[in-house]
Design an enzyme around this catalytic site. Structure first.
Site, mmCIF file in Angstrom:
data_model
loop_
_atom_site.group_PDB
_atom_site.id
_atom_site.type_symbol
_atom_site.label_atom_id
_atom_site.label_comp_id
_atom_site.label_asym_id
_atom_site.label_seq_id
_atom_site.Cartn_x
_atom_site.Cartn_y
_atom_site.Cartn_z
ATOM 1 N N GLU A 1 2.158 -37.604 -46.919
ATOM 2 C CA GLU A 1 1.373 -37.778 -48.144
ATOM 3 C C GLU A 1 2.178 -38.441 -49.267
ATOM 4 O O GLU A 1 1.593 -39.052 -50.168
ATOM 5 C CB GLU A 1 0.846 -36.426 -48.670
ATOM 6 C CG GLU A 1 -0.134 -35.739 -47.747
ATOM 7 C CD GLU A 1 0.533 -34.691 -46.881
ATOM 8 O OE1 GLU A 1 1.518 -35.056 -46.188
ATOM 9 O OE2 GLU A 1 0.102 -33.542 -46.889
ATOM 10 N N GLY B 1 10.919 -32.094 -41.045
ATOM 11 C CA GLY B 1 10.427 -31.583 -42.319
ATOM 12 C C GLY B 1 10.850 -30.146 -42.545
ATOM 13 O O GLY B 1 11.907 -29.716 -42.078
ATOM 14 N N SER B 2 9.994 -29.423 -43.265
ATOM 15 C CA SER B 2 10.379 -28.076 -43.675
ATOM 16 C C SER B 2 10.275 -27.093 -42.513
ATOM 17 O O SER B 2 9.541 -27.313 -41.553
ATOM 18 C CB SER B 2 9.471 -27.601 -44.802
ATOM 19 O OG SER B 2 8.185 -27.311 -44.292
ATOM 20 N N GLU C 1 18.711 -22.786 -47.276
ATOM 21 C CA GLU C 1 18.874 -24.173 -47.695
ATOM 22 C C GLU C 1 18.190 -24.410 -49.042
ATOM 23 O O GLU C 1 17.073 -23.938 -49.269
ATOM 24 C CB GLU C 1 18.236 -25.101 -46.645
ATOM 25 C CG GLU C 1 18.394 -26.577 -47.007
ATOM 26 C CD GLU C 1 17.601 -27.505 -46.079
ATOM 27 O OE1 GLU C 1 16.716 -27.020 -45.355
ATOM 28 O OE2 GLU C 1 17.884 -28.713 -46.097
ATOM 29 N N GLU D 1 12.596 -30.944 -36.275
ATOM 30 C CA GLU D 1 13.918 -30.931 -36.898
ATOM 31 C C GLU D 1 13.687 -30.374 -38.293
ATOM 32 O O GLU D 1 12.948 -30.948 -39.085
ATOM 33 C CB GLU D 1 14.455 -32.365 -36.895
ATOM 34 C CG GLU D 1 15.917 -32.466 -37.220
ATOM 35 C CD GLU D 1 16.102 -32.851 -38.659
ATOM 36 O OE1 GLU D 1 16.052 -31.931 -39.505
ATOM 37 O OE2 GLU D 1 16.280 -34.038 -38.928
ATOM 38 N N LYS E 1 1.041 -39.223 -38.087
ATOM 39 C CA LYS E 1 0.467 -38.713 -39.323
ATOM 40 C C LYS E 1 1.331 -39.216 -40.482
ATOM 41 O O LYS E 1 2.534 -38.962 -40.539
ATOM 42 C CB LYS E 1 0.461 -37.186 -39.316
ATOM 43 C CG LYS E 1 -0.228 -36.608 -40.550
ATOM 44 C CD LYS E 1 0.099 -35.142 -40.729
ATOM 45 C CE LYS E 1 0.059 -34.747 -42.200
ATOM 46 N NZ LYS E 1 1.077 -35.415 -43.043
ATOM 47 N N GLY F 1 7.311 -26.840 -39.706
ATOM 48 C CA GLY F 1 7.743 -26.992 -38.312
ATOM 49 C C GLY F 1 7.391 -25.779 -37.471
ATOM 50 O O GLY F 1 6.896 -25.901 -36.345
ATOM 51 N N CYS G 1 18.848 -34.437 -44.346
ATOM 52 C CA CYS G 1 18.828 -33.252 -43.480
ATOM 53 C C CYS G 1 20.236 -32.728 -43.270
ATOM 54 O O CYS G 1 20.430 -31.554 -43.003
ATOM 55 C CB CYS G 1 18.250 -33.606 -42.119
ATOM 56 S SG CYS G 1 16.664 -34.426 -42.211
#
Lengths: 542, 542
Positions: free
Chosen positions: A197, A251-252, A403, A275, A194, A256, A312
């Site tokens: 975007e 990602g976030s 975070e 992750e 995917k 996730g 990250c």
């Protein structure tokens, strides 16, 4: 093919995705990436995948699986190298487009492109070396009493088609042709990727290199598809598709966990390697601060602001023991942060979330704004921020542990190493934990005892422990662990960077008394692949 | 200590559990095992664990974790051997009690006791060999351009305290001191075991051997606790406890999925290794039937009735291609099943579920009762059953695919291998898949082409593939895979039998630029443990 970028403009994005070999438009609404420096939507538009396109990509992946996994490792290795060659031939176009879509500097993206091709070639090496198959043979013992032992052999086989979700922050190395795709393809798993975007054009260019390599190698077209679509809709569709056998995501935490939930609720649950978030604590022990407080402060600022803080493994939390050198540390870090020219973040939305996160952190009890850099220009411009708080205030409010994705770091002032340990114990799972310590080469320096005490705690907290260094660099090698306890990832038993990432997509199968002629080559007598195998438990290449 | 049972009566069950070193009664209602041969409750009663006891056991396990995982591998190996010695010294008492509680014959239980001690000693070997640590070293490259490479080293560390749920059907080898406990203790994880309600006394005796070995080794008492309690209440409590880091379970799909759901819904989800249901298809190809139909029929009946059919790998489904030899196969299997004297199942409830399952299977469209054995005596007595159905009827109703736990098998009559493939494709994940085929040693026999076509399908269906053999024996070795795709297990990436079972309880940690003196020994220069390590990707013992 060598490492030089192709001359000329190279291929241009066309606004199409790949369903197998077919370059096609989706049936959904048009999506566009945005130039974060200007906020302008970028050409071309990408009609998004609907249910029908996702279904076709998954069906092709499933159709391709048996033929693809049966290819000899050498053929898959050559295929991965061809993907790397194809990316290299497009380096100029990839870097130009990724720069417009991400705001990341061209030099950084050129390095990232090299990392991406390096990863693909590393997995080609892994395939040729052969240990990835985990071959084991317990030979028959026909005379064993009270019952003979049958012949049992074991190897690992791929799980099935993998859905790969590209990350925003590494548009090349953690995206369409990044580490997740490389390791899944190495394992023998078709990939349905995917596109993120934020970098649709970059995704199309990288996806085109894979699609061309699939065709050139004569592999079934379903080995790779690239879909464009909005995260929640398309992502959930792929996670729920019965033909998808595993998910790889960076990602976030929100996205996730949504994928992990869907995967767990399927009729047949599947592994999810997501992750997600981390604050990557950095512990500054008294001896290190006294010996080189200013140097540590400059190092922190450099690591913190690298890539607009969009790593990250960005050092978002500094656990510092106050004492000699602490003032010098904080002053040097402040000076460097204040001198930072600012940067363009990946998207205006990410920059907005960053500014909100910094404002929220500043508003919490006891938080002092230590330094702020200049703001980058444009709608995605952001300013580095250094904050501080006492350990007591930090421990009193769990919100301090959240975070802030970007170039912000919170210094927690501790009265001693005992308080530092309490702060560290309060943290969730992390990708990295860093210690600055004066230990001496033989472990007898002033911080050695404290460092020794910290290590077991950090082992339980993080996937990677660093000494006297900074966590933002993530080497692609054999020993790297980019992973860690929840919620750094959904599965602490793996790494998403480095050669061990291939293990995520494999499962063991045993073969009992299967005739030689029907066994996979790696398990046959005489070891035709010359792979490392465990015979009766002992490693050998014989 | 040798393999002979201790003379005299040995220790007797006292009705107490172990919370660390303490032998104690729970605060809940009293539970008793039942003699399945008579239906009588057995002395003593076991007051069940309530919330307070579960909490204390988990707290002790957490307290013990850091000290236990820091023990040298040699110390843990000697500890596992001491557990094996202690079990051996209690063999007589264990076998007598397990026989009363399970109805399994003493000879079978004596063999199972040897398997149990063998497993513990196998993991001691695994610890001494050292590969379990997965050591990898990517040495520093200070002169690398454009940036130096840091020193990165990686090993695997244990996950944390493991909750082990004993299985009903192997009261020794898959229960309190069974493979799950042995592999978790080998990995460095403390164990909180839940005794199976069907064999509380056996559990106490086995747990006592572990508890005594913990004390003798000077290990923290929390390394092992044994709790008694009703499955759903105590099981859910352990699965939800924040100190439990992984779950190992063998049992019903309902119970396994309930644990998996709870584990996934925690604030910090944890891995669940639940080995659940399977029908273990056996494919009979035409050449094999023609060559030795009657022999295969007798083999099926023997495998089917072994241990009253209470094996996870029991052959519950036979996919047979009709043709020459099929009639001989079915007659021989029928004769042997009809001549079976019957057996006592593990509990009256399990026997009741078995009888209901057979009756339900018989009542389904197209099912013919081919043969029935005599019924065993008492409330847990059961009769072996052989049923058959056409492939068309089988494919028309998913209920035919349900496992009946016990000595029942359904023969699916197929018109050709194409139909057999369709039947196999309809199946969920399985622990095993067996093929009887005439392939010849060089793969040129009459069934070779069909077998070759089946193999990829069976690899995707099962964790273990057998040829010309029966799945009920599960060797404990290095190459064994006792696992498989969902719903055979909740995690197809592992095995619960054999040396690779230790991998379930480990996760990787990387150490970057950590001073030699602070590194774990397996990662130090000079390889003081002489373990296999991957240096820059290459396996070596140097």
């Amino acid at each position: 093919m060598t490492g030089t970028a192709a001359p000329g403009p190279g291929p241009a994005p066309t606004g199409r995705m790949f369903i197998g070999a077919e370059r096609t438009a989706g049936s959904g609404p048009e999506l566009r990436s945005t130039d974060p420096a200007t906020g302008e939507p970028l050409e071309p538009g990408y009609p998004a995948a609907g249910a029908a396109e996702a279904d076709r990509a998954c069906a092709l992946a499933e159709e391709a699986f048996d033929a693809y996994r049966a290819t000899p490792a050498e053929q898959r290795a050559a295929f991965l190298e061809a993907v790397a060659d194809g990316l290299e031939a497009r380096t100029g176009a990839l870097v130009r487009r990724a720069h417009r879509e991400s705001g990341l500097p061209a030099a950084r993206l050129t390095g990232e492109a090299a990392r991406t091709t390096g990863q693909l070639r590393l997995f080609a090496e892994v395939l040729r070396e052969g240990s990835w198959q985990g071959a084991r043979i317990d030979p028959a013992l026909p005379d064993r009493a009270p019952a003979p032992r049958p012949d049992i052999r074991r190897r690992r086989v791929p799980l099935g088609p993998v859905a790969v979700f590209g990350a925003s922050n590494f548009p090349l190395a953690f995206s369409v042709a990044g580490g997740d795709t490389a390791s899944a393809l190495a394992a023998g798993c078709p990939v349905v990727a995917k596109a993120h975007e934020a970098h649709l054009g970059t995704s199309e260019l990288a996806g085109g290199a894979i699609r061309d390599a699939v065709a050139a190698a004569g592999l079934p077209e379903g080995v790779f598809s690239l879909l464009v679509g909005e995260g929640p809709g398309l992502g959930q569709r792929l996670a729920a598709d019965p033909r998808i056998a595993a998910i790889a995501f960076t990602g976030s935490q929100r996205a996730g966990l949504a994928l992990a939930r869907t995967a767990a609720e399927r009729d047949r649950p599947i592994p999810v390697y997501a992750e997600m978030s981390a604050v990557n604590p950095v512990v500054l022990l008294p001896g290190a601060l006294a010996a080189r407080g200013a140097e540590i402060g400059r190092g922190l600022a450099a690591s913190l602001t690298l890539g607009a803080g969009q790593f990250c493994t960005n050092p978002g939390l500094v656990v510092a023991v106050e004492g000699p050198g602490f003032t010098e540390f904080l002053r040097a870090a402040s000076d460097a942060v204040a001198a930072d020219p600012g940067a363009t973040m990946l998207t205006p939305a990410i920059a907005g979330a960053y500014r909100q996160g910094v404002a929220a952190a500043r508003g919490r009890t006891g938080v002092a704004a230590v330094a702020e850099g200049a703001s980058g220009q444009g709608p995605a411009g952001a300013a580095a921020a250094l904050l501080s708080v006492s350990a007591a205030d930090f421990l009193a409010d769990p919100a301090h542990r959240e975070e802030v994705f970007g170039a912000a770091s919170l210094v927690v002032r501790c009265g001693g190493t005992g308080e530092a340990v309490r702060v560290l114990r309060s943290l969730d799972g992390q990708l990295t934990a860093t210690v600055h310590a004066e230990t001496g080469p033989d472990g007898t320096g002033p911080d050695a005892a404290a460092a020794r005490e910290l290590l077991p705690l950090l082992e339980r907290t993080a996937g990677r422990i660093l000494f006297d260094s900074w966590p933002t660099g993530v080497e692609v090698g054999h020993a790297m662990v980019h992973g860690g306890p929840f919620p750094a990832t959904t599965d602490p038993r793996s790494t998403s960077v480095g050669s061990a990432a291939v293990d995520r997509f494999l499962r063991p199968v045993a073969y009992q008394d299967v005739p030689q002629a029907l066994l996979p080559p790696v398990l046959r007598d005489g070891n035709p692949e010359k792979a490392w195998r465990r015979i009766d438990g002992a490693l050998t290449r014989d």
